[in-house]
Design a protein around this motif. Structure first.
Motif, PDB file in Angstrom:
ATOM      1  N   VAL A   1       0.857  -1.183   0.000  1.00  0.00           N
ATOM      2  CA  VAL A   1       0.000   0.000   0.000  1.00  0.00           C
ATOM      3  C   VAL A   1       0.896   1.238   0.000  1.00  0.00           C
ATOM      4  O   VAL A   1       1.737   1.395   0.881  1.00  0.00           O
ATOM      5  CB  VAL A   1      -0.928   0.026   1.222  1.00  0.00           C
ATOM      6  N   THR A   2       0.702   2.123  -0.981  1.00  0.00           N
ATOM      7  CA  THR A   2       1.530   3.323  -1.101  1.00  0.00           C
ATOM      8  C   THR A   2       0.682   4.570  -0.878  1.00  0.00           C
ATOM      9  O   THR A   2      -0.359   4.742  -1.523  1.00  0.00           O
ATOM     10  CB  THR A   2       2.191   3.404  -2.487  1.00  0.00           C
ATOM     11  N   CYS A   3       1.138   5.412   0.038  1.00  0.00           N
ATOM     12  CA  CYS A   3       0.498   6.714   0.284  1.00  0.00           C
ATOM     13  C   CYS A   3       1.425   7.775  -0.305  1.00  0.00           C
ATOM     14  O   CYS A   3       2.554   7.961   0.183  1.00  0.00           O
ATOM     15  CB  CYS A   3       0.293   6.924   1.783  1.00  0.00           C
TER      16      CYS A   3
ATOM     17  N   MET B   1       4.221   5.315   9.884  1.00  0.00           N
ATOM     18  CA  MET B   1       5.641   5.338   9.548  1.00  0.00           C
ATOM     19  C   MET B   1       6.097   6.768   9.303  1.00  0.00           C
ATOM     20  O   MET B   1       5.313   7.628   8.884  1.00  0.00           O
ATOM     21  CB  MET B   1       5.927   4.456   8.319  1.00  0.00           C
ATOM     22  N   THR B   2       7.365   7.032   9.615  1.00  0.00           N
ATOM     23  CA  THR B   2       7.955   8.349   9.383  1.00  0.00           C
ATOM     24  C   THR B   2       8.457   8.417   7.945  1.00  0.00           C
ATOM     25  O   THR B   2       9.186   7.538   7.484  1.00  0.00           O
ATOM     26  CB  THR B   2       9.122   8.601  10.345  1.00  0.00           C
ATOM     27  N   THR B   3       8.047   9.467   7.255  1.00  0.00           N
ATOM     28  CA  THR B   3       8.394   9.576   5.844  1.00  0.00           C
ATOM     29  C   THR B   3       9.730  10.274   5.646  1.00  0.00           C
ATOM     30  O   THR B   3      10.117  11.151   6.419  1.00  0.00           O
ATOM     31  CB  THR B   3       7.308  10.333   5.063  1.00  0.00           C
TER      32      THR B   3
ATOM     33  N   GLY C   1      10.162  13.867   7.783  1.00  0.00           N
ATOM     34  CA  GLY C   1      10.076  13.927   9.242  1.00  0.00           C
ATOM     35  C   GLY C   1       8.692  13.775   9.811  1.00  0.00           C
ATOM     36  O   GLY C   1       8.533  13.581  11.024  1.00  0.00           O
ATOM     37  N   GLY C   2       7.656  13.846   8.995  1.00  0.00           N
ATOM     38  CA  GLY C   2       6.295  13.685   9.486  1.00  0.00           C
ATOM     39  C   GLY C   2       5.878  12.222   9.485  1.00  0.00           C
ATOM     40  O   GLY C   2       6.638  11.332   9.097  1.00  0.00           O
TER      41      GLY C   2
ATOM     42  N   TYR D   1     -11.498  -1.566   3.147  1.00  0.00           N
ATOM     43  CA  TYR D   1     -11.299  -0.240   2.581  1.00  0.00           C
ATOM     44  C   TYR D   1     -10.263   0.528   3.412  1.00  0.00           C
ATOM     45  O   TYR D   1     -10.318   0.538   4.650  1.00  0.00           O
ATOM     46  CB  TYR D   1     -12.616   0.519   2.529  1.00  0.00           C
ATOM     47  N   LEU D   2      -9.314   1.171   2.711  1.00  0.00           N
ATOM     48  CA  LEU D   2      -8.196   1.856   3.347  1.00  0.00           C
ATOM     49  C   LEU D   2      -8.155   3.332   2.962  1.00  0.00           C
ATOM     50  O   LEU D   2      -8.641   3.718   1.897  1.00  0.00           O
ATOM     51  CB  LEU D   2      -6.878   1.192   2.945  1.00  0.00           C
ATOM     52  N   LYS D   3      -7.520   4.134   3.832  1.00  0.00           N
ATOM     53  CA  LYS D   3      -7.254   5.539   3.540  1.00  0.00           C
ATOM     54  C   LYS D   3      -6.008   5.941   4.326  1.00  0.00           C
ATOM     55  O   LYS D   3      -5.577   5.213   5.245  1.00  0.00           O
ATOM     56  CB  LYS D   3      -8.445   6.422   3.925  1.00  0.00           C
ATOM     57  N   CYS D   4      -5.415   7.069   3.968  1.00  0.00           N
ATOM     58  CA  CYS D   4      -4.223   7.525   4.688  1.00  0.00           C
ATOM     59  C   CYS D   4      -4.253   9.035   4.859  1.00  0.00           C
ATOM     60  O   CYS D   4      -4.993   9.743   4.165  1.00  0.00           O
ATOM     61  CB  CYS D   4      -2.940   7.084   3.964  1.00  0.00           C
ATOM     62  N   ASP D   5      -3.460   9.518   5.786  1.00  0.00           N
ATOM     63  CA  ASP D   5      -3.209  10.949   5.918  1.00  0.00           C
ATOM     64  C   ASP D   5      -1.766  11.145   6.381  1.00  0.00           C
ATOM     65  O   ASP D   5      -1.028  10.161   6.569  1.00  0.00           O
ATOM     66  CB  ASP D   5      -4.215  11.625   6.872  1.00  0.00           C
ATOM     67  N   TYR D   6      -1.323  12.406   6.580  1.00  0.00           N
ATOM     68  CA  TYR D   6       0.013  12.652   7.123  1.00  0.00           C
ATOM     69  C   TYR D   6      -0.086  13.747   8.177  1.00  0.00           C
ATOM     70  O   TYR D   6      -0.963  14.615   8.129  1.00  0.00           O
ATOM     71  CB  TYR D   6       1.032  12.987   6.037  1.00  0.00           C
ATOM     72  N   HIS D   7       0.812  13.638   9.128  1.00  0.00           N
ATOM     73  CA  HIS D   7       0.736  14.489  10.315  1.00  0.00           C
ATOM     74  C   HIS D   7       2.132  14.998  10.687  1.00  0.00           C
ATOM     75  O   HIS D   7       3.096  14.230  10.679  1.00  0.00           O
ATOM     76  CB  HIS D   7       0.156  13.685  11.483  1.00  0.00           C
ATOM     77  N   LEU D   8       2.231  16.313  10.993  1.00  0.00           N
ATOM     78  CA  LEU D   8       3.487  16.914  11.419  1.00  0.00           C
ATOM     79  C   LEU D   8       3.180  17.991  12.452  1.00  0.00           C
ATOM     80  O   LEU D   8       2.457  18.957  12.147  1.00  0.00           O
ATOM     81  CB  LEU D   8       4.231  17.522  10.234  1.00  0.00           C
TER      82      LEU D   8
END
Length: 297
Positions: free
Chosen positions: A66-68, A93-95, A76-77, A120-127
């Motif tokens: 699975v690729t986001c 995971m840290t990108t 770093g986020g 069903y999948l979804k993703c977000d990113y957080h910093l």
């Protein structure tokens, strides 16, 4: 008087020139505003919405990638992967680049869901204090399999108008339906015991005097889960069409040793409406099933 008129014309021309300059300034301002608005909107859209890339289905026991994808260099986020109905991340995971790649086993992907489910999948990113919008939602089906059924047939040779009783016997008490195949082509779906005609077995095949039919079956144990049984044992049948000959012919058929017991009599004769006949002789062979037909002496 002449100087006064000239002064008026100069004044009008000057004001007209000033008006044109004002209009040009207004157009330039409007154009610049629109460009800035589109740039800001595009920047907001791309920075808020990651994109999810994943294959549509896997088999139970396999691993899915699975690729986001992130629209900015988000070093770093944290990338966070979720099941659609969960508020807690499935993986974090840290990108280090624009991509966060997760590898999930089918067991981890399913969680408490049964094999055959679509997850069903979804993703977000957080910093720090910033959290993006969720990505698009993608589904992955974890396909499963069940033990093979047992196929039985009531006869091995038939004409297009004849019927053969076929029975697919699953090792389960209840199944939703059964499917009967000629090689990889489905010829019938529905009840697990039914009557099929030679014409149904020959569907989508060019009419011929002697058509070999390698028949198998599968069953569907659940209506709402993507689970398919392993294929059954196979049975070799032959559809004999006397209408394809104008004179009597003899056909020789060889089948694998494990199929020979189904052809107990060893020979059959089919008679057409005009008196022409097709005689079929069955013999055993360790080679792949084959057949030949020639005019009778």
């Amino acid at each position: 008087m002449f100087n006064q008129r000239r002064s008026i014309r100069l004044s009008v021309c000057q004001k007209s020139s000033e008006l044109q300059e004002d209009l040009m300034d207004l157009v330039q301002f409007f154009t610049l505003s629109v460009c800035c608005w589109w740039t800001a909107a595009a920047r907001s859209y791309y920075s808020d919405s990651p994109r999810l890339i994943v294959t549509d289905e896997i088999e139970d026991g396999q691993t899915v990638e699975v690729t986001c994808t992130l629209p900015i260099d988000y070093t770093g986020g944290d990338c966070r992967l979720y099941r659609e109905d969960s508020s807690s991340p499935l993986r974090v995971m840290t990108t280090r680049t624009f991509l966060c790649v997760f590898h999930l086993t089918s067991t981890e992907l399913l969680g408490r869901r049964p094999v055959g489910s679509r997850i069903y999948l979804k993703c977000d990113y957080h910093l720090q204090q910033y959290t993006s919008a969720f990505s698009d939602i993608k589904g992955v089906t974890v396909r499963g399999s069940s033990p093979s059924p047992r196929l039985s047939v009531s006869r091995r040779l038939l004409s297009p108008g004849d019927g053969v009783e076929v029975t697919c016997s699953p090792p389960l008490r209840y199944v939703s339906s059964c499917r009967f195949y000629r090689d990889s082509v489905i010829v019938s779906t529905g009840p697990c015991s039914r009557n099929l005609t030679g014409q149904q077995l020959a569907i989508w095949k060019k009419s011929t005097t002697l058509l070999p039919v390698n028949m198998t079956c599968r069953y569907d144990p659940h209506d709402h889960l993507d689970i398919r049984s392993e294929p059954s044992n196979h049975h070799m049948l032959f559809v004999v069409d006397v209408t394809q000959v104008s004179s009597s012919v003899s056909c020789s058929v060889s089948v694998d040793d494990d199929q020979l017991t189904g052809f107990t009599d060893g020979s059959w004769t089919f008679v057409g409406a005009d008196g022409a006949t097709v005689s079929v002789q069955v013999t055993n062979s360790s080679l792949k099933s084959d057949h030949t037909c020639s005019d009778s002496p």
